[in-house]
Design a protein around this motif. Structure first.
Motif, PDB file in Angstrom:
ATOM      1  N   ALA A 192      -8.826 -22.157  54.421  1.00  0.00           N
ATOM      2  CA  ALA A 192      -8.793 -21.588  53.313  1.00  0.00           C
ATOM      3  C   ALA A 192      -7.507 -22.133  52.153  1.00  0.00           C
ATOM      4  O   ALA A 192      -7.459 -21.385  51.199  1.00  0.00           O
ATOM      5  CB  ALA A 192      -8.491 -19.944  53.468  1.00  0.00           C
ATOM      6  N   ASN A 193      -6.976 -23.140  52.687  1.00  0.00           N
ATOM      7  CA  ASN A 193      -5.943 -23.319  52.052  1.00  0.00           C
ATOM      8  C   ASN A 193      -4.869 -22.621  51.341  1.00  0.00           C
ATOM      9  O   ASN A 193      -4.426 -22.563  50.318  1.00  0.00           O
ATOM     10  CB  ASN A 193      -6.290 -24.445  50.800  1.00  0.00           C
TER      11      ASN A 193
ATOM     12  N   ALA B 292      -4.681 -21.711  62.596  1.00  0.00           N
ATOM     13  CA  ALA B 292      -3.905 -22.915  62.401  1.00  0.00           C
ATOM     14  C   ALA B 292      -3.245 -22.805  61.150  1.00  0.00           C
ATOM     15  O   ALA B 292      -3.607 -22.398  60.018  1.00  0.00           O
ATOM     16  CB  ALA B 292      -5.061 -23.867  62.241  1.00  0.00           C
ATOM     17  N   ALA B 293      -2.172 -23.659  61.163  1.00  0.00           N
ATOM     18  CA  ALA B 293      -1.311 -23.781  59.768  1.00  0.00           C
ATOM     19  C   ALA B 293      -1.239 -25.318  59.627  1.00  0.00           C
ATOM     20  O   ALA B 293      -1.131 -25.986  60.299  1.00  0.00           O
ATOM     21  CB  ALA B 293       0.195 -23.501  60.277  1.00  0.00           C
TER      22      ALA B 293
ATOM     23  N   VAL C 267      -9.330 -20.616  62.067  1.00  0.00           N
ATOM     24  CA  VAL C 267      -9.223 -20.450  60.652  1.00  0.00           C
ATOM     25  C   VAL C 267      -7.990 -20.938  60.403  1.00  0.00           C
ATOM     26  O   VAL C 267      -6.856 -20.828  60.864  1.00  0.00           O
ATOM     27  CB  VAL C 267      -9.186 -18.846  60.284  1.00  0.00           C
ATOM     28  N   GLU C 268      -7.892 -22.046  59.319  1.00  0.00           N
ATOM     29  CA  GLU C 268      -6.899 -22.784  59.007  1.00  0.00           C
ATOM     30  C   GLU C 268      -6.397 -22.267  57.858  1.00  0.00           C
ATOM     31  O   GLU C 268      -6.918 -22.063  56.793  1.00  0.00           O
ATOM     32  CB  GLU C 268      -7.284 -24.436  58.729  1.00  0.00           C
ATOM     33  N   GLN C 269      -4.859 -21.939  57.805  1.00  0.00           N
ATOM     34  CA  GLN C 269      -4.084 -21.670  56.756  1.00  0.00           C
ATOM     35  C   GLN C 269      -4.767 -20.686  55.823  1.00  0.00           C
ATOM     36  O   GLN C 269      -5.102 -20.705  54.874  1.00  0.00           O
ATOM     37  CB  GLN C 269      -3.874 -22.794  55.626  1.00  0.00           C
ATOM     38  N   PRO C 270      -5.156 -19.133  56.499  1.00  0.00           N
ATOM     39  CA  PRO C 270      -5.729 -18.257  55.501  1.00  0.00           C
ATOM     40  C   PRO C 270      -4.840 -17.684  54.406  1.00  0.00           C
ATOM     41  O   PRO C 270      -5.585 -17.479  53.279  1.00  0.00           O
ATOM     42  CB  PRO C 270      -6.061 -17.160  56.768  1.00  0.00           C
ATOM     43  N   CYS C 271      -3.634 -17.889  54.723  1.00  0.00           N
ATOM     44  CA  CYS C 271      -2.697 -17.340  53.874  1.00  0.00           C
ATOM     45  C   CYS C 271      -1.789 -18.357  53.502  1.00  0.00           C
ATOM     46  O   CYS C 271      -1.346 -19.131  54.205  1.00  0.00           O
ATOM     47  CB  CYS C 271      -2.021 -15.835  54.190  1.00  0.00           C
ATOM     48  N   ALA C 272      -0.629 -17.995  52.300  1.00  0.00           N
ATOM     49  CA  ALA C 272       0.362 -18.936  52.065  1.00  0.00           C
ATOM     50  C   ALA C 272       1.435 -18.978  52.726  1.00  0.00           C
ATOM     51  O   ALA C 272       1.944 -20.184  53.164  1.00  0.00           O
ATOM     52  CB  ALA C 272       0.539 -18.938  50.576  1.00  0.00           C
ATOM     53  N   SER C 273       1.966 -17.751  52.938  1.00  0.00           N
ATOM     54  CA  SER C 273       3.324 -17.619  53.875  1.00  0.00           C
ATOM     55  C   SER C 273       3.370 -17.565  55.239  1.00  0.00           C
ATOM     56  O   SER C 273       2.324 -17.055  55.684  1.00  0.00           O
ATOM     57  CB  SER C 273       4.113 -16.501  53.054  1.00  0.00           C
TER      58      SER C 273
END
Length: 312
Positions: free
Chosen positions: A121-122, A170-171, A145-151
């Motif tokens: 999701a960047n 995942a981050a 799920v990669e980078q679902p949220c920003a922080s």
């Protein structure tokens, strides 16, 4: 590029030849000089210093599916020879969750029950949106799920909320764009790290991040040319363990590269080789930048190099 990808339809890069071989400097054009200087440090390291010894000579890679219509998925997957894993872009601006569900469903149907499907999701969702989307996509047996949220705080909260579903988080951006790439691991905000070589300053620095974090790593690209992809392959080959297919098959997204077809870094039987790559003169002529654009990049390279010298 074959398909517009995160707003990019043409990738720009500077190629340099060092005593150890060819290397690449390709920060995205919107990045500041301070951020781009780290990418130059990686390029210098790969071209001028001996790299860590490889532990493997081939790297299994995933297919990458941009935020396309579901009807386009099968044709895109056909570009990735033998790949058993697909990463699907979701949360594209201007699209709806229903579009993501349709795209991921099409990927799952094409990959079959034994294929692995992960989504990225960047960082575009807030916590509630991420939880809702992961529920909606869970039926497709997500690998992670990669980078679902920003922080980092948001990642930690999403991870807590969906833990019972056994879908890892995942981050990516929380590692490569962070002042402290280990903060996400210390916060318990991710199960997996997505690592890109250039943003972390080179193979050795990236290896040190993975080692210090103590989490499994997926080595990925930043839409690199075949030369940049060979840098990522060198990192993946040097890891003590490699449990996931890597995001280094993105050469299949290009209509043209800096090498000839025989040496281009694209998947064959689901993997890429670990090797030094040389550009091809004819291929370089075909993709050469204008004189004005070339000078823009050389000016940028000089500025970034000055920042590296100033930092010692």
């Amino acid at each position: 590029m074959t398909t517009r990808f995160r707003g990019v339809d043409m990738r720009e890069a500077v190629l340099l030849e060092g005593p150890r071989g060819w290397t690449e400097f390709s920060p995205f054009v919107e990045y500041s000089d301070a951020e781009a200087a780290t990418w130059l440090a990686a390029a210098i390291d790969f071209g001028w210093r001996e790299q860590p010894a490889p532990r493997r000579d081939a790297i299994r890679v995933n297919a990458t599916i941009p935020a396309v219509e579901a009807a386009s998925v099968a044709a895109l997957l056909n570009r990735y020879d033998g790949c058993r894993t697909a990463k699907v872009k979701v949360a594209e601006p201007g699209q709806r969750l229903a579009d993501d569900v349709a795209r991921v469903r099409a990927v799952r149907e094409a990959m079959g029950p034994d294929g692995r499907v992960r989504v990225d999701a960047n960082g575009a969702w807030n916590v509630d949106e991420a939880e809702h989307a992961i529920h909606a996509l869970a039926e497709f047996d997500l690998e992670y799920v990669e980078q679902p949220c920003a922080s980092i705080d948001e990642l930690a909260e999403v991870r807590r909320r969906v833990k019972y579903m056994d879908i890892p988080i995942a981050a990516d951006e929380s590692v490569r764009k962070a002042e402290d790439p280990l903060a996400v691991a210390r916060a318990g905000a991710a199960d997996i790290l997505v690592i890109k070589v250039q943003p972390l300053g080179g193979v050795r620095r990236a290896l040190a991040v993975v080692e210090a974090a103590g989490l499994p790593a997926v080595i990925s690209s930043a839409l690199d040319t075949s030369i940049g992809l060979s840098m990522g392959a060198a990192l993946a080959a040097a890891l003590p363990t490699l449990d996931f297919d890597c995001g280094l098959g993105t050469g299949s997204l290009f209509t043209a590269d800096v090498t000839d077809a025989a040496t281009a870094v694209v998947p064959h039987a689901g993997a890429i080789g670990v090797k030094r790559v040389m550009p091809d003169a004819g291929a370089l002529d075909a993709v050469a930048a204008s004189a004005e654009r070339r000078e823009w990049w050389l000016d940028r390279l000089r500025r970034c190099h000055a920042l590296l010298l100033a930092a010692g």
